[in-house]
Write an enzyme that holds these catalytic residues in place. Structure first.
Site, short mmCIF file in Angstrom:
data_model
loop_
_atom_site.label_atom_id
_atom_site.label_comp_id
_atom_site.label_asym_id
_atom_site.label_seq_id
_atom_site.Cartn_x
_atom_site.Cartn_y
_atom_site.Cartn_z
N GLY A 46 9.43 -3.66 -2.60
CA GLY A 46 10.69 -2.93 -2.63
C GLY A 46 11.15 -2.63 -1.21
N GLN A 51 15.75 1.38 5.56
CA GLN A 51 14.58 0.78 6.21
C GLN A 51 14.94 -0.39 7.10
OE1 GLN A 51 12.27 0.56 2.27
NE2 GLN A 51 10.66 0.91 3.78
N CYS A 94 4.32 1.96 1.95
CA CYS A 94 5.72 1.80 2.36
C CYS A 94 5.76 0.92 3.60
CB CYS A 94 6.29 3.18 2.68
SG CYS A 94 8.02 3.14 3.17
N LEU A 95 6.71 -0.02 3.62
CA LEU A 95 6.82 -0.92 4.78
C LEU A 95 7.18 -0.15 6.04
CD1 LEU A 95 8.61 -3.98 3.12
CD2 LEU A 95 6.19 -3.76 3.75
N HIS A 136 10.58 5.26 -5.72
CA HIS A 136 10.22 5.28 -4.30
C HIS A 136 11.41 4.83 -3.45
CE1 HIS A 136 7.35 4.28 -0.84
NE2 HIS A 136 8.46 3.65 -0.50
N GLU A 137 12.05 3.72 -3.87
CA GLU A 137 13.18 3.19 -3.08
C GLU A 137 14.38 4.13 -3.16
OE1 GLU A 137 12.31 1.06 -1.12
OE2 GLU A 137 10.54 0.36 -2.17
N HIS A 140 14.25 6.89 -0.67
CA HIS A 140 14.68 6.52 0.68
C HIS A 140 16.17 6.81 0.88
CE1 HIS A 140 11.29 4.62 2.68
NE2 HIS A 140 11.02 3.87 1.63
ZN ZN Z 1 9.25 2.91 1.30
#
Ligand code: ZN
Length: 180
Positions: A46, A51, A94-95, A136-137, A140
């Site tokens: 995701g 991000q 998380c990236l 989660h996304e 953000h």
């Molecule tokens: Zn994330």
């Protein structure tokens, strides 16, 4: 399509509330495609627009168990229209916080309404990993990271270590903030 640089925490762009997309035009479609390519390359399941430094309400996901059978989602302006009473506790990463993981409790099942890449309103029911990933996304887009669901002690420890690693050049340097 292009692979975009991923913003690493701590970074002020990861703490902003993102603006809704007025309409899904070619620019938004290109952003969605670039985000998907960036996510697959990372690899991740995701990615949210902040991000990659774009403060718009756009997320992409693919939580398919078999990478040979991709199930990409492109969502603009996602909103939860239903959540289950039942919670689930899942480990998240998380990236933007590479190499850190933690347990987060969220509703186990959800319904999400969003605009797809053609600007059509869609509703998708999700459970399991996909439900966790969508929530989660979506966090953000509110400037919330998964570590914000953890204790301040754990969160600050992780963010301090990331900051140290960034300063030591062990992580990609913070990309310059977008002008717009
Ligand atoms: Zn994330």
């Amino acid at each position: 399509m292009a692979i975009l640089p991923i913003v690493i925490a701590p970074d002020p762009r990861l703490k902003q509330v993102c603006a809704p997309v007025a309409r899904v035009d070619d620019q938004v479609r290109r952003l969605m495609d670039d985000m998907l390519e960036t996510m697959y390359a990372a690899p991740g399941i995701g990615l949210a627009a902040p991000q990659v430094g774009v403060l718009q309400r756009v997320i992409v996901l693919d939580a398919a168990p078999d990478k040979a059978d991709p199930q990409p989602y492109r969502m603009a302006n996602p909103e939860l229209v239903w959540v289950s009473d039942q919670d689930c506790n899942a480990e998240e990463g998380c990236l933007s916080l590479p190499d850190y993981f933690g347990d987060v409790v969220r509703p186990a099942d959800i319904r999400v309404r969003y605009l797809d890449h053609e600007g059509e309103i869609r509703e998708t029911a999700a459970g399991g990993l996909l439900a966790t990933c969508i929530q989660h996304e979506m966090d953000h887009l509110e400037g919330i990271l998964f570590v914000d669901h953890m204790s301040a002690l754990k969160r600050n420890m992780i963010l301090r270590k990331l900051l140290k690693a960034k300063k030591a050049g062990l992580l990609p340097a913070t990309q310059p903030a977008a002008v717009s």
